[in-house]
Enzyme design. Structure first.
Site, PDB file in Angstrom:
ATOM      1  N   ARG A  99       0.830  -1.198   0.000  1.00 44.08           N
ATOM      2  CA  ARG A  99       0.000   0.000   0.000  1.00 44.08           C
ATOM      3  C   ARG A  99       0.872   1.258   0.000  1.00 44.08           C
ATOM      4  NH1 ARG A  99      -4.864  -0.342  -1.662  1.00 44.08           N
ATOM      5  NH2 ARG A  99      -5.450   1.469  -0.397  1.00 44.08           N
ATOM      6  N   GLY A 322      -6.053   7.788   2.137  1.00 50.31           N
ATOM      7  CA  GLY A 322      -6.203   7.465   3.554  1.00 50.31           C
ATOM      8  C   GLY A 322      -5.067   6.596   4.054  1.00 50.31           C
ATOM      9  N   GLU A 323      -5.354   5.831   5.130  1.00 45.80           N
ATOM     10  CA  GLU A 323      -4.392   4.872   5.673  1.00 45.80           C
ATOM     11  C   GLU A 323      -3.090   5.521   6.151  1.00 45.80           C
ATOM     12  OE1 GLU A 323      -3.941   2.044   2.542  1.00 45.80           O
ATOM     13  OE2 GLU A 323      -6.071   1.555   2.498  1.00 45.80           O
ATOM     14  N   GLY A 324      -3.130   6.803   6.473  1.00 48.06           N
ATOM     15  CA  GLY A 324      -1.941   7.468   6.993  1.00 48.06           C
ATOM     16  C   GLY A 324      -0.990   8.006   5.944  1.00 48.06           C
TER      17      GLY A 324
END
Length: 362
Positions: A99, A322-324
């Protein structure tokens, strides 16, 4: 009846040291570079100095990404571009390094921690250190039912507190906070609309993977219906999280409050973390002084929440994944603030050239 008294956080959370911040500002004024010429680096350095109670500010050497994960029942309505119950796939991809957050974290040398609070999968399919705080499998469909029971909301909140303590005790000096969820932006939209007193259409965004117009209309309707259920419980933040939040959102709220108690600075990623921060602000009004907004994702709910908390995003890059990931993009800017202050601090007059003396006549 919950045994958790959120009012305690109001007394436990102190503001960052204002005297230290003034010392940092005074020190800045004595430097060679004129104050303000480095833009927000000046502000970041002074904020970090106050958070650390240290002048000069110490380098951020042990940052960490913490991601809370969960599936939301409202995703069954087709409000997300990803299938309902599929957040575990994204978690596995993060763990496998596939990711965007994983790639950025490797480049920056930042460890990533994932905390499963309500993924809709067999816990045996994920590592034990990921699933050990799980409260339940998925959250309820918030347009027609509560996301959690009160007991589950309290357990999730306490899990977030425990994770904050673990990070502070391990020496983490700054956290980039994010989420891995499907349907999480819908729950976040409900929280923001409820706490800001606005209609569903004002906070309904397109999500991480952009949805089409029909999905947007379904999402807006789901937020509208959940908002009706949220309004009667606005005075009880834990009950609000149980009614229209989710286990991951309750945990993030607990994490944010306990991080402020432990004086651990947090960088907020996107709309989900902003919504949790807004809930936390209602619990303890001094807590936002310990947080930074990483970036403007373009989500209207995030913009509304950040405006309410008077937090200005560091970056405007339109990162929606997203996801940091957006939080990590802002991290080098935060880390640059103390490095900039390592330059020569005191302005000194340049040495005067020695007077020329003509050679004596022979």
């Amino acid at each position: 009846m919950s045994s958790l008294n959120l009012d305690d956080f109001t007394d436990l959370i102190e503001r960052p040291d204002g005297g230290i911040r003034r010392d940092a500002e005074a020190r800045r004024e004595r430097q060679i570079v004129p104050p303000g010429s480095l833009g927000r680096l000046d502000e970041l350095g002074e904020w970090l100095a106050a958070a650390q109670s240290a002048v000069p500010v110490r380098p951020v050497e042990r940052p960490r990404v913490v991601l809370f994960a969960g599936d939301h029942g409202v995703a069954e309505l087709g409000v997300s571009a990803r299938p309902a119950g599929s957040a575990a796939e994204s978690v596995r991809e993060v763990l496998e390094g596939a990711r965007p957050v994983s790639v950025l974290a490797r480049r920056l040398g930042v460890p990533v921690r994932i905390v499963d609070m309500a993924l809709d999968c067999d816990p045996a399919s994920l590592p034990e250190d990921v699933v050990r705080h799980r409260v339940r499998r998925g959250s309820g469909r918030i347009d027609v039912e509560d996301a959690l029971t009160t007991e589950e909301a309290e357990a999730a909140f306490r899990a977030g507190v425990a994770v904050a303590d673990e990070e502070a005790d391990s020496g983490t000096d700054l956290v980039v906070l994010g989420d891995v969820s499907v349907g999480g932006t819908t729950a976040a939209g409900v929280l923001v609309a409820a706490l800001c007193g606005v209609d569903a259409s004002v906070v309904t965004g397109r999500g991480g993977l952009v949805i089409d117009d029909l999905a947007w209309m379904r999402k807006c309707a789901a937020i509208r219906d959940a908002l009706r259920r949220a309004r009667p419980v606005l005075g009880d933040q834990l009950r609000l999280l149980a009614t229209v939040g989710g286990a991951d959102l309750a945990a993030m709220t607990g994490f944010l409050l306990q991080s402020a108690v432990r004086k651990l600075p947090v960088v907020l990623d996107g709309v989900v973390t902003a919504a949790c921060a807004l809930v936390a602000q209602r619990v303890a009004f001094r807590a936002p002084d310990w947080w930074l907004a990483a970036h403007d994702s373009g989500e209207p709910g995030q913009a509304k929440a950040l405006d309410r908390m008077a937090l200005e995003p560091l970056l405007t890059h339109g990162v929606t994944v997203g996801e940091g990931a957006g939080g990590l993009l802002a991290l080098p800017l935060v880390q640059a603030a103390p490095k900039e202050s390592e330059e020569p601090q005191e302005s000194e007059e340049p040495p005067r050239p020695e007077a020329f003396e003509a050679p004596a006549e022979q």
